[in-house]
Write a protein that holds these residues in place. Structure first.
Motif, PDB file in Angstrom:
ATOM      1  N   HIS A  68       0.842  -1.198   0.000  1.00  0.00           N
ATOM      2  CA  HIS A  68       0.000   0.000   0.000  1.00  0.00           C
ATOM      3  C   HIS A  68       0.877   1.247   0.000  1.00  0.00           C
ATOM      4  O   HIS A  68       0.455   2.294  -0.478  1.00  0.00           O
ATOM      5  N   LEU A  69       2.071   1.139   0.559  1.00  0.00           N
ATOM      6  CA  LEU A  69       3.007   2.263   0.596  1.00  0.00           C
ATOM      7  C   LEU A  69       3.849   2.330  -0.668  1.00  0.00           C
ATOM      8  O   LEU A  69       4.096   3.399  -1.214  1.00  0.00           O
ATOM      9  N   LYS A  70       4.320   1.170  -1.083  1.00  0.00           N
ATOM     10  CA  LYS A  70       5.280   1.082  -2.185  1.00  0.00           C
ATOM     11  C   LYS A  70       4.868  -0.090  -3.082  1.00  0.00           C
ATOM     12  O   LYS A  70       5.297  -1.225  -2.875  1.00  0.00           O
ATOM     13  N   PRO A  71       4.002   0.179  -4.071  1.00  0.00           N
ATOM     14  CA  PRO A  71       3.482  -0.913  -4.911  1.00  0.00           C
ATOM     15  C   PRO A  71       4.557  -1.742  -5.606  1.00  0.00           C
ATOM     16  O   PRO A  71       4.336  -2.903  -5.917  1.00  0.00           O
ATOM     17  N   ASP A  72       5.752  -1.177  -5.822  1.00  0.00           N
ATOM     18  CA  ASP A  72       6.826  -1.923  -6.486  1.00  0.00           C
ATOM     19  C   ASP A  72       7.773  -2.613  -5.489  1.00  0.00           C
ATOM     20  O   ASP A  72       8.856  -3.059  -5.866  1.00  0.00           O
ATOM     21  N   TYR A  73       7.353  -2.731  -4.240  1.00  0.00           N
ATOM     22  CA  TYR A  73       8.142  -3.427  -3.215  1.00  0.00           C
ATOM     23  C   TYR A  73       8.319  -4.883  -3.657  1.00  0.00           C
ATOM     24  O   TYR A  73       7.355  -5.566  -3.994  1.00  0.00           O
ATOM     25  N   THR A  74       9.572  -5.354  -3.674  1.00  0.00           N
ATOM     26  CA  THR A  74       9.854  -6.722  -4.147  1.00  0.00           C
ATOM     27  C   THR A  74      10.794  -7.443  -3.188  1.00  0.00           C
ATOM     28  O   THR A  74      11.984  -7.598  -3.472  1.00  0.00           O
ATOM     29  N   PRO A  75      10.276  -7.888  -2.043  1.00  0.00           N
ATOM     30  CA  PRO A  75      11.123  -8.640  -1.115  1.00  0.00           C
ATOM     31  C   PRO A  75      11.453 -10.024  -1.678  1.00  0.00           C
ATOM     32  O   PRO A  75      10.590 -10.695  -2.240  1.00  0.00           O
ATOM     33  N   VAL A  76      12.712 -10.417  -1.544  1.00  0.00           N
ATOM     34  CA  VAL A  76      13.160 -11.734  -2.005  1.00  0.00           C
ATOM     35  C   VAL A  76      13.844 -12.427  -0.835  1.00  0.00           C
ATOM     36  O   VAL A  76      14.813 -11.907  -0.284  1.00  0.00           O
ATOM     37  N   LEU A  77      13.331 -13.598  -0.470  1.00  0.00           N
ATOM     38  CA  LEU A  77      13.874 -14.350   0.654  1.00  0.00           C
ATOM     39  C   LEU A  77      14.936 -15.339   0.185  1.00  0.00           C
ATOM     40  O   LEU A  77      14.937 -15.763  -0.969  1.00  0.00           O
ATOM     41  N   ALA A  78      15.801 -15.711   1.111  1.00  0.00           N
ATOM     42  CA  ALA A  78      16.829 -16.727   0.852  1.00  0.00           C
ATOM     43  C   ALA A  78      16.170 -18.108   0.820  1.00  0.00           C
ATOM     44  O   ALA A  78      15.080 -18.308   1.364  1.00  0.00           O
ATOM     45  N   GLY A  79      16.848 -19.050   0.223  1.00  0.00           N
ATOM     46  CA  GLY A  79      16.319 -20.402   0.076  1.00  0.00           C
ATOM     47  C   GLY A  79      15.935 -21.058   1.384  1.00  0.00           C
ATOM     48  O   GLY A  79      14.890 -21.719   1.469  1.00  0.00           O
ATOM     49  N   ASP A  80      16.759 -20.901   2.435  1.00  0.00           N
ATOM     50  CA  ASP A  80      16.437 -21.531   3.716  1.00  0.00           C
ATOM     51  C   ASP A  80      15.205 -20.891   4.354  1.00  0.00           C
ATOM     52  O   ASP A  80      14.427 -21.570   5.019  1.00  0.00           O
ATOM     53  N   GLU A  81      14.996 -19.597   4.124  1.00  0.00           N
ATOM     54  CA  GLU A  81      13.807 -18.923   4.653  1.00  0.00           C
ATOM     55  C   GLU A  81      12.553 -19.410   3.930  1.00  0.00           C
ATOM     56  O   GLU A  81      11.525 -19.681   4.564  1.00  0.00           O
ATOM     57  N   LEU A  82      12.652 -19.546   2.611  1.00  0.00           N
ATOM     58  CA  LEU A  82      11.531 -20.072   1.834  1.00  0.00           C
ATOM     59  C   LEU A  82      11.183 -21.485   2.296  1.00  0.00           C
ATOM     60  O   LEU A  82      10.006 -21.822   2.472  1.00  0.00           O
ATOM     61  N   ASN A 127       3.176 -17.259   5.472  1.00  0.00           N
ATOM     62  CA  ASN A 127       2.535 -18.225   4.584  1.00  0.00           C
ATOM     63  C   ASN A 127       1.078 -18.271   5.020  1.00  0.00           C
ATOM     64  O   ASN A 127       0.747 -18.795   6.082  1.00  0.00           O
ATOM     65  N   ASP A 128       0.213 -17.684   4.203  1.00  0.00           N
ATOM     66  CA  ASP A 128      -1.201 -17.538   4.539  1.00  0.00           C
ATOM     67  C   ASP A 128      -1.920 -18.890   4.636  1.00  0.00           C
ATOM     68  O   ASP A 128      -2.979 -18.978   5.242  1.00  0.00           O
ATOM     69  N   HIS A 129      -1.356 -19.928   4.052  1.00  0.00           N
ATOM     70  CA  HIS A 129      -1.996 -21.243   4.067  1.00  0.00           C
ATOM     71  C   HIS A 129      -1.637 -22.048   5.314  1.00  0.00           C
ATOM     72  O   HIS A 129      -2.484 -22.748   5.872  1.00  0.00           O
ATOM     73  N   THR A 130      -0.374 -21.951   5.749  1.00  0.00           N
ATOM     74  CA  THR A 130       0.078 -22.753   6.897  1.00  0.00           C
ATOM     75  C   THR A 130       0.142 -21.949   8.190  1.00  0.00           C
ATOM     76  O   THR A 130       0.338 -22.514   9.251  1.00  0.00           O
ATOM     77  N   HIS A 131       0.036 -20.627   8.094  1.00  0.00           N
ATOM     78  CA  HIS A 131       0.133 -19.704   9.237  1.00  0.00           C
ATOM     79  C   HIS A 131       1.527 -19.690   9.858  1.00  0.00           C
ATOM     80  O   HIS A 131       1.689 -19.282  11.003  1.00  0.00           O
ATOM     81  N   GLN A 132       2.535 -20.114   9.098  1.00  0.00           N
ATOM     82  CA  GLN A 132       3.920 -19.986   9.533  1.00  0.00           C
ATOM     83  C   GLN A 132       4.399 -18.587   9.173  1.00  0.00           C
ATOM     84  O   GLN A 132       4.057 -18.057   8.106  1.00  0.00           O
ATOM     85  N   ALA A 133       5.177 -17.974  10.062  1.00  0.00           N
ATOM     86  CA  ALA A 133       5.642 -16.608   9.834  1.00  0.00           C
ATOM     87  C   ALA A 133       7.095 -16.476  10.271  1.00  0.00           C
ATOM     88  O   ALA A 133       7.568 -17.218  11.131  1.00  0.00           O
ATOM     89  N   LEU A 134       7.765 -15.507   9.674  1.00  0.00           N
ATOM     90  CA  LEU A 134       9.184 -15.316   9.941  1.00  0.00           C
ATOM     91  C   LEU A 134       9.541 -13.861   9.655  1.00  0.00           C
ATOM     92  O   LEU A 134       9.163 -13.323   8.617  1.00  0.00           O
ATOM     93  N   GLN A 135      10.245 -13.231  10.585  1.00  0.00           N
ATOM     94  CA  GLN A 135      10.792 -11.909  10.293  1.00  0.00           C
ATOM     95  C   GLN A 135      12.161 -12.134   9.673  1.00  0.00           C
ATOM     96  O   GLN A 135      12.966 -12.923  10.180  1.00  0.00           O
ATOM     97  N   VAL A 136      12.433 -11.464   8.577  1.00  0.00           N
ATOM     98  CA  VAL A 136      13.657 -11.687   7.814  1.00  0.00           C
ATOM     99  C   VAL A 136      14.411 -10.375   7.624  1.00  0.00           C
ATOM    100  O   VAL A 136      13.859  -9.295   7.797  1.00  0.00           O
ATOM    101  N   ILE A 137      15.675 -10.496   7.258  1.00  0.00           N
ATOM    102  CA  ILE A 137      16.480  -9.344   6.847  1.00  0.00           C
ATOM    103  C   ILE A 137      16.761  -9.530   5.361  1.00  0.00           C
ATOM    104  O   ILE A 137      17.404 -10.506   4.963  1.00  0.00           O
ATOM    105  N   LEU A 138      16.260  -8.621   4.557  1.00  0.00           N
ATOM    106  CA  LEU A 138      16.460  -8.725   3.115  1.00  0.00           C
ATOM    107  C   LEU A 138      17.898  -8.381   2.751  1.00  0.00           C
ATOM    108  O   LEU A 138      18.477  -7.444   3.288  1.00  0.00           O
TER     109      LEU A 138
END
Length: 151
Positions: free
Chosen positions: A66-80, A117-128
């Motif tokens: 809503h603030l930055k429509p072009d926001y593109t966070p990319v997580l590391a493989g282990d975070e995914l 993850n909206d399906h499993t309700h797992q969440a993680l704060q990450v550093i991009l």
């Protein structure tokens, strides 16, 4: 489950809607369950991560798209992997907000979003791993922009 909250009083929140943070939030690693609650009248762009265990522990969050429509966070493989997805695009993202007076002096942390993850309700704060986003973006930087969020 009856939940005592910092901003909303007592709410009846279904246990299955709790978000599970295996690592907690930065600085609050012992807090493993939060509820994501919207502030009334915000259209879903202003929310609160409310601790399930500690009533006075709540974090104001915003939908970064809503603030930055072009926001593109990319997580590391282990975070995914930890979140049970193959692509960052399969997650919902929220940015924590430091609310100040006046509100225009408030900041959002686009560098360390909360991925859900909206399906499993797992969440993680990450550093991009990018220099594009900082930990203290003033709200005034975004003006009155809006955008469609993927979640």
């Amino acid at each position: 489950m009856l939940l005592q909250t910092k901003y909303f009083g007592q709410l009846d929140c279904p246990a299955e809607q709790a978000l599970h943070f295996p690592k907690g939030l930065f600085g609050f690693e012992e807090e493993k369950e939060f509820y994501l609650l919207p502030f009334e009248g915000s259209g879903g762009s202003l929310l609160c991560f409310q601790s399930a265990a500690t009533p006075q522990l709540a974090f104001v969050a915003m939908n970064p798209f809503h603030l930055k429509p072009d926001y593109t966070p990319v997580l590391a493989g282990d975070e995914l992997h930890m979140l049970g997805v193959e692509r960052s695009e399969d997650l919902c993202f929220y940015t924590l907000c430091v609310v100040r007076n006046p509100v225009a002096d408030s900041t959002v942390n686009l560098r360390c979003p909360v991925a859900v993850n909206d399906h499993t309700h797992q969440a993680l704060q990450v550093i991009l791993e990018t220099e594009e986003y900082q930990m203290h973006h003033p709200l005034s930087e975004f003006g009155n922009r809006g955008g469609e969020a993927p979640c």
